[in-house]
Design a protein around this motif. Sequence first.
Motif, short mmCIF file in Angstrom:
data_model
loop_
_atom_site.label_atom_id
_atom_site.label_comp_id
_atom_site.label_asym_id
_atom_site.label_seq_id
_atom_site.Cartn_x
_atom_site.Cartn_y
_atom_site.Cartn_z
N LEU A 186 0.60 -1.40 0.04
CA LEU A 186 -0.18 0.13 -0.08
C LEU A 186 0.99 1.13 -0.10
O LEU A 186 2.12 1.41 0.59
CB LEU A 186 -1.00 0.00 1.11
N SER A 187 0.38 2.27 -0.93
CA SER A 187 1.08 3.43 -0.68
C SER A 187 0.34 4.55 0.37
O SER A 187 0.80 5.78 -0.07
CB SER A 187 1.06 4.11 -2.05
N ASN A 188 -0.43 4.09 1.10
CA ASN A 188 -0.89 5.00 2.37
C ASN A 188 0.15 5.39 3.34
O ASN A 188 1.09 4.68 3.33
CB ASN A 188 -2.22 4.26 2.64
N TRP A 214 -7.17 3.39 11.37
CA TRP A 214 -7.19 3.25 10.00
C TRP A 214 -7.75 4.47 9.54
O TRP A 214 -8.62 5.17 10.46
CB TRP A 214 -8.19 2.35 9.51
N THR A 215 -7.23 5.33 8.77
CA THR A 215 -7.72 6.66 8.04
C THR A 215 -8.85 6.18 7.05
O THR A 215 -9.19 5.03 6.78
CB THR A 215 -6.67 7.38 7.52
N ASP A 216 -9.55 7.08 6.50
CA ASP A 216 -10.41 6.93 5.39
C ASP A 216 -9.87 6.28 4.15
O ASP A 216 -10.48 5.51 3.51
CB ASP A 216 -11.28 8.28 5.36
N ASP A 217 -8.69 6.73 3.91
CA ASP A 217 -7.88 6.31 2.69
C ASP A 217 -7.74 4.81 2.92
O ASP A 217 -7.59 4.17 2.15
CB ASP A 217 -6.46 6.93 2.58
N ILE A 218 -6.99 4.23 4.04
CA ILE A 218 -6.67 3.22 4.30
C ILE A 218 -8.01 2.11 4.27
O ILE A 218 -7.97 1.01 3.85
CB ILE A 218 -6.03 2.77 5.87
N GLU A 219 -8.96 2.59 4.96
CA GLU A 219 -10.32 1.79 4.90
C GLU A 219 -10.87 1.90 3.44
O GLU A 219 -11.33 0.77 3.13
CB GLU A 219 -11.35 2.38 5.63
N ILE A 261 -9.01 1.69 0.52
CA ILE A 261 -8.13 0.81 0.00
C ILE A 261 -8.44 -0.78 0.63
O ILE A 261 -8.26 -1.70 -0.19
CB ILE A 261 -6.72 1.30 0.21
N PHE A 262 -8.37 -0.80 1.81
CA PHE A 262 -8.70 -2.05 2.23
C PHE A 262 -10.04 -2.78 1.58
O PHE A 262 -10.00 -4.03 1.27
CB PHE A 262 -9.07 -1.95 3.79
N ASN A 263 -10.95 -1.87 1.56
CA ASN A 263 -12.43 -2.42 1.00
C ASN A 263 -12.13 -3.09 -0.50
O ASN A 263 -12.58 -3.96 -0.87
CB ASN A 263 -13.35 -1.57 1.07
N TYR A 264 -11.18 -2.10 -1.26
CA TYR A 264 -10.98 -2.54 -2.58
C TYR A 264 -10.12 -3.81 -2.59
O TYR A 264 -10.55 -4.68 -3.49
CB TYR A 264 -10.23 -1.37 -3.19
N TYR A 265 -9.14 -3.95 -1.92
CA TYR A 265 -8.40 -5.12 -1.91
C TYR A 265 -9.28 -6.27 -1.33
O TYR A 265 -8.85 -7.51 -1.68
CB TYR A 265 -7.02 -4.79 -1.28
#
Length: 118
Positions: free
Chosen positions: A14-16, A65-70, A72-76
């Motif tokens: 991840l690049s977050n 988790w930040t909103d961005d991490i969440e 990206i997590f839902n996508y992966y």
Amino acid sequence: MATKKLVVIKEFDLSNNCPECFNQNLKLTFYQKHIYGKLFHRTTNQVTNQIVCNTCGSDIYPAKWTDDIERIFNYYQKMAVPEKSSLKFTTLFYVLLFVLIALGGAATYLFSEGILTI
């Protein structure tokens, strides 16, 4: 008796930003639970995940988790497709089953011939 292992399904870099050290070096890993016994190998449908920062080595728990991490997590999470839940028997199971059937057949034959009596 049975050993439980978490088998890696997929790993993603991840690049977050890490919430701890603010570096962009995270790794998301999805695991599936497998149970290995002497007579069977069972694949469960239980999937777990882990996000680790490669720079500071800390685990990133969902509370941080930040909103961005969440997002990206839902996508992966959709991309990490686990194996089907299954139960496979080992060779030892089939050997024992064959021996039991053979002993039952031999006992039935001996009783029917009158060689063995109860």
